[in-house]
Motif scaffolding. Structure first.
Motif, PDB file in Angstrom:
ATOM      1  N   LYS A  41       4.971   4.029 -12.688  1.00  0.00           N
ATOM      2  CA  LYS A  41       6.480   4.108 -12.609  1.00  0.00           C
ATOM      3  C   LYS A  41       7.162   4.182 -11.213  1.00  0.00           C
ATOM      4  N   ALA A  42       8.410   3.944 -11.191  1.00  0.00           N
ATOM      5  CA  ALA A  42       8.981   4.079  -9.649  1.00  0.00           C
ATOM      6  C   ALA A  42       8.509   5.086  -9.021  1.00  0.00           C
ATOM      7  N   GLU A  43       8.551   6.218  -9.454  1.00  0.00           N
ATOM      8  CA  GLU A  43       8.033   7.545  -8.863  1.00  0.00           C
ATOM      9  C   GLU A  43       6.774   7.222  -8.063  1.00  0.00           C
ATOM     10  N   ASP A  44       5.922   6.414  -8.848  1.00  0.00           N
ATOM     11  CA  ASP A  44       4.432   6.180  -8.301  1.00  0.00           C
ATOM     12  C   ASP A  44       4.361   5.214  -7.073  1.00  0.00           C
ATOM     13  N   MET A  45       5.295   4.203  -7.148  1.00  0.00           N
ATOM     14  CA  MET A  45       5.621   3.333  -5.967  1.00  0.00           C
ATOM     15  C   MET A  45       6.303   3.748  -4.822  1.00  0.00           C
ATOM     16  N   ASN A  46       7.098   4.868  -5.133  1.00  0.00           N
ATOM     17  CA  ASN A  46       7.973   5.658  -4.147  1.00  0.00           C
ATOM     18  C   ASN A  46       6.836   6.426  -3.388  1.00  0.00           C
ATOM     19  N   ASP A  47       5.871   7.108  -4.092  1.00  0.00           N
ATOM     20  CA  ASP A  47       4.978   7.767  -3.723  1.00  0.00           C
ATOM     21  C   ASP A  47       3.835   6.985  -2.535  1.00  0.00           C
ATOM     22  N   ALA A  48       3.810   5.617  -3.113  1.00  0.00           N
ATOM     23  CA  ALA A  48       2.954   5.067  -2.407  1.00  0.00           C
ATOM     24  C   ALA A  48       3.397   4.424  -0.779  1.00  0.00           C
ATOM     25  N   ILE A  49       4.778   4.206  -1.209  1.00  0.00           N
ATOM     26  CA  ILE A  49       5.430   3.796   0.285  1.00  0.00           C
ATOM     27  C   ILE A  49       5.584   5.025   0.870  1.00  0.00           C
ATOM     28  N   THR A  50       5.842   6.073   0.570  1.00  0.00           N
ATOM     29  CA  THR A  50       5.967   7.320   1.479  1.00  0.00           C
ATOM     30  C   THR A  50       4.456   7.573   2.368  1.00  0.00           C
ATOM     31  N   LEU A  51       3.601   7.545   1.243  1.00  0.00           N
ATOM     32  CA  LEU A  51       2.248   7.908   1.984  1.00  0.00           C
ATOM     33  C   LEU A  51       1.794   6.635   2.903  1.00  0.00           C
ATOM     34  N   ALA A  52       2.187   5.608   2.678  1.00  0.00           N
ATOM     35  CA  ALA A  52       1.981   4.468   3.645  1.00  0.00           C
ATOM     36  C   ALA A  52       2.649   4.345   4.961  1.00  0.00           C
ATOM     37  N   GLN A  53       3.717   5.339   5.000  1.00  0.00           N
ATOM     38  CA  GLN A  53       4.138   5.434   6.336  1.00  0.00           C
ATOM     39  C   GLN A  53       3.095   6.203   7.172  1.00  0.00           C
ATOM     40  N   GLU A  54       2.402   7.139   6.418  1.00  0.00           N
ATOM     41  CA  GLU A  54       1.274   7.749   7.407  1.00  0.00           C
ATOM     42  C   GLU A  54      -0.007   6.961   7.509  1.00  0.00           C
ATOM     43  N   GLY A  55      -0.061   5.909   6.612  1.00  0.00           N
ATOM     44  CA  GLY A  55      -1.225   5.152   6.524  1.00  0.00           C
ATOM     45  C   GLY A  55      -1.234   4.293   7.453  1.00  0.00           C
ATOM     46  N   LYS A  56       0.219   3.723   7.791  1.00  0.00           N
ATOM     47  CA  LYS A  56       0.144   2.722   8.650  1.00  0.00           C
ATOM     48  C   LYS A  56       0.036   3.072  10.233  1.00  0.00           C
ATOM     49  N   GLU A  57       0.209   4.483  10.429  1.00  0.00           N
ATOM     50  CA  GLU A  57      -0.265   4.913  11.664  1.00  0.00           C
ATOM     51  C   GLU A  57      -1.716   5.058  11.988  1.00  0.00           C
ATOM     52  N   ILE A  58      -2.512   5.325  10.816  1.00  0.00           N
ATOM     53  CA  ILE A  58      -3.515   5.629  10.759  1.00  0.00           C
ATOM     54  C   ILE A  58      -4.583   4.431  10.732  1.00  0.00           C
ATOM     55  N   ALA A  59      -3.947   3.349  10.286  1.00  0.00           N
ATOM     56  CA  ALA A  59      -4.470   1.861  10.419  1.00  0.00           C
ATOM     57  C   ALA A  59      -4.264   1.355  11.656  1.00  0.00           C
ATOM     58  N   GLU A  60      -3.165   1.628  12.549  1.00  0.00           N
ATOM     59  CA  GLU A  60      -2.978   0.901  13.675  1.00  0.00           C
ATOM     60  C   GLU A  60      -3.922   1.503  14.644  1.00  0.00           C
ATOM     61  N   ASN A  61      -4.335   2.673  14.465  1.00  0.00           N
ATOM     62  CA  ASN A  61      -5.114   3.530  15.412  1.00  0.00           C
ATOM     63  C   ASN A  61      -6.500   3.314  15.042  1.00  0.00           C
ATOM     64  N   LEU A  62      -6.909   2.772  14.063  1.00  0.00           N
ATOM     65  CA  LEU A  62      -8.463   2.435  13.878  1.00  0.00           C
ATOM     66  C   LEU A  62      -8.435   1.121  15.112  1.00  0.00           C
ATOM     67  N   SER A  63      -9.693   1.589  15.546  1.00  0.00           N
ATOM     68  CA  SER A  63     -10.353   0.490  16.683  1.00  0.00           C
ATOM     69  C   SER A  63     -10.655  -0.850  16.227  1.00  0.00           C
ATOM     70  N   ILE A  64     -10.588  -2.057  16.999  1.00  0.00           N
ATOM     71  CA  ILE A  64     -10.981  -3.426  16.227  1.00  0.00           C
ATOM     72  C   ILE A  64     -12.488  -3.130  15.718  1.00  0.00           C
TER      73      ILE A  64
END
Length: 482
Positions: A41-64
């Protein structure tokens, strides 16, 4: 018959979750239920987007190196479980077991190429002193991730098209949210399983299943999503573009691909190649050969050879080792194909082979004398139907090939280098295949089209560039003696 494929769960920011409301997944061959998925549902996608905001920082900080190791380990997992992946693809979609094995191998290769391209995510120095007054400046640029990528995928290549979005996305250091096709979500969940096994940190990846009307607009319209990578139909692509707002868009929107056969072509090779190009995956391929333009001197000879090849295409059960073509994705699509063919025949087209339907199965079908006004000529059939046309020369073939609102790839069969070069220059498409059908592709090449066929280019190296941005760094050198 039920499968043992992670039924009933989806991936939310690295965590497998269940939902009470489920959507059944069917085998189009016999309409049996083979699994189920959460009706997100919409709330599941909203949760995914909210958590992805943290996830993008984790992903960017992964070394090559960390990104490469995760990608390679995921590819190995796919290779080690090839039959499981292939069976999943074959059961939920239209592909035969052999086509599904091929797709599984390609998906693993796509992920491995992503790992290799991660090490080449580089910038270059810039000569600022090319502009007067800047002899005291030097600098460079490097690439950084866009942030959160929304990946929306179709049913026809349910694993490798996921690989073409998640592999480059992670290689470039992004968080990725996948909305797979409701008809074929199990392959996407299998891909997610590979990345969880490979040690991808939580919050970087979500696979949210459900109906587009419930979760699609939430993902598309979110201001937190930085890029949409969509593969699907032109009409849906246009709607997404209008709703997306100011974010990057990459879209592969299908085609109505032509092949040209000239007088000097190897007619047998052309017949074999275009048969495969028209009927692989039951014609449900954005690169499928749909229109074949043949010079009039060899038209009858080519037609005879082509029809012979078409009639040898073995249809039947998808899991049979001997089957070469299975059903289309569902009976509704088969009925649409049947309707378009009937419309063409009522307008004067002649069926040379096929033209019959049983459930979701539609026989390999060849037509000639199809009016230019027919839907089959102008739109993407996305099914096992191909049209033959007689032309006077290359000029006419090119003109008629271009006379649609699509331009993904085209094929031309000729021994004449000048003719091949002319076609390469004049055909309004993203790729021209010489002595091959339009459906040739390797996963490392730039891939995409013009006009209604889409925006941007896929192919791992090129997708990584789409999924990253340049940042300029400029130094002004100070004279310490001043």
């Amino acid at each position: 018959m039920a499968t043992e494929i992670m039924g009933g769960r989806m991936l939310l920011a690295g965590e497998w979750i269940e939902r009470t409301e489920q959507i059944n997944v069917y085998n189009p061959e016999n309409n049996e239920i083979i699994g189920s998925i959460p009706a997100g549902k919409a709330e599941d996608m909203n949760d995914a987007i909210t958590l992805a905001q943290e996830g993008k920082e984790i992903a960017e900080n992964l070394s090559i190196r960390e990104r490469m190791d995760i990608l390679n380990k995921a590819a190995t997992y796919i290779e080690d479980n090839l039959e499981d992946f292939a069976r999943t693809i074959a059961l939920e979609g239209s592909k035969t077991i052999n086509e599904a094995r091929s797709e599984t191998k390609r998906a693993a290769e796509t992920i491995r190429i992503s790992a290799e391209e991660a090490r080449r995510l580089t910038g270059e120095s810039i000569n600022f002193d090319q502009m007067p007054g800047n002899t005291d400046r030097m600098g460079y640029y490097f690439r950084f991730p866009v942030g959160i990528i929304a990946a929306i995928t179709p049913f026809n290549d349910p694993l490798n098209l996921i690989a073409h979005k998640i592999g480059p996305g992670i290689a470039a250091g992004n968080a990725v949210i996948i909305k797979p096709a409701t008809e074929t979500p199990l392959s996407a969940l299998k891909m997610a399983e590979a990345f969880m096994y490979a040690g991808l940190p939580h919050k970087i990846l979500s696979v949210i299943t459900g109906r587009a009307r419930d979760i699609g607009d939430v993902l598309i319209e979110s201001k937190e999503v930085n890029m949409i990578s969509f593969t699907g139909g032109m009409e849906t692509g246009e709607k997404i573009a209008k709703k997306a707002g100011l974010k990057k868009l990459s879209m592969e929107l299908g085609s109505n691909s032509p092949a040209i056969v000239l007088n000097d072509a190897d007619l047998h090779e052309a017949a074999v190649s275009t048969t495969s190009g028209a009927f692989a995956a039951a014609g449900q391929n954005c690169l499928s050969v749909q229109r074949i333009y043949v010079e009039e001197d060899v038209y009858e000879s080519f037609k005879e050879l082509f029809l012979k090849e078409v009639k040898e295409v073995k249809t039947g059960s998808k899991l049979s080792e001997s089957t070469e073509m299975g059903p289309v994705i569902n009976e509704k699509e088969a009925e649409r194909i049947e309707k378009w063919v009937k419309e063409a025949t009522e307008a004067g087209a002649l069926i040379l082979s096929g033209g019959t339907r049983k459930g979701a199965h539609y026989d390999p079908t060849v037509l000639e004398n199809v009016p230019e006004s027919a839907t089959l000529v102008k739109e993407e059939i996305f099914g096992p139907v191909v049209l033959l046309f007689k032309v006077k020369n290359l000029h006419e073939a090119i003109k008629r090939s271009n006379d649609v609102n699509y331009g993904l790839q085209a094929g031309i069969f000729t021994a004449n280098v000048n003719a091949a070069l002319k076609a390469s220059k004049k055909l309004r498409v993203g790729g021209v295949m010489i002595n091959d059908s339009s459906d040739f592709r390797i996963d490392a090449m730039p891939f995409g089209g013009i006009k209604g066929s889409g925006l941007g280019r896929e192919g791992v190296e090129y997708t990584i560039k789409e999924m990253s941005e340049e940042r300029i760094i400029a130094f002004k050198i100070l004279d310490e003696d001043e």
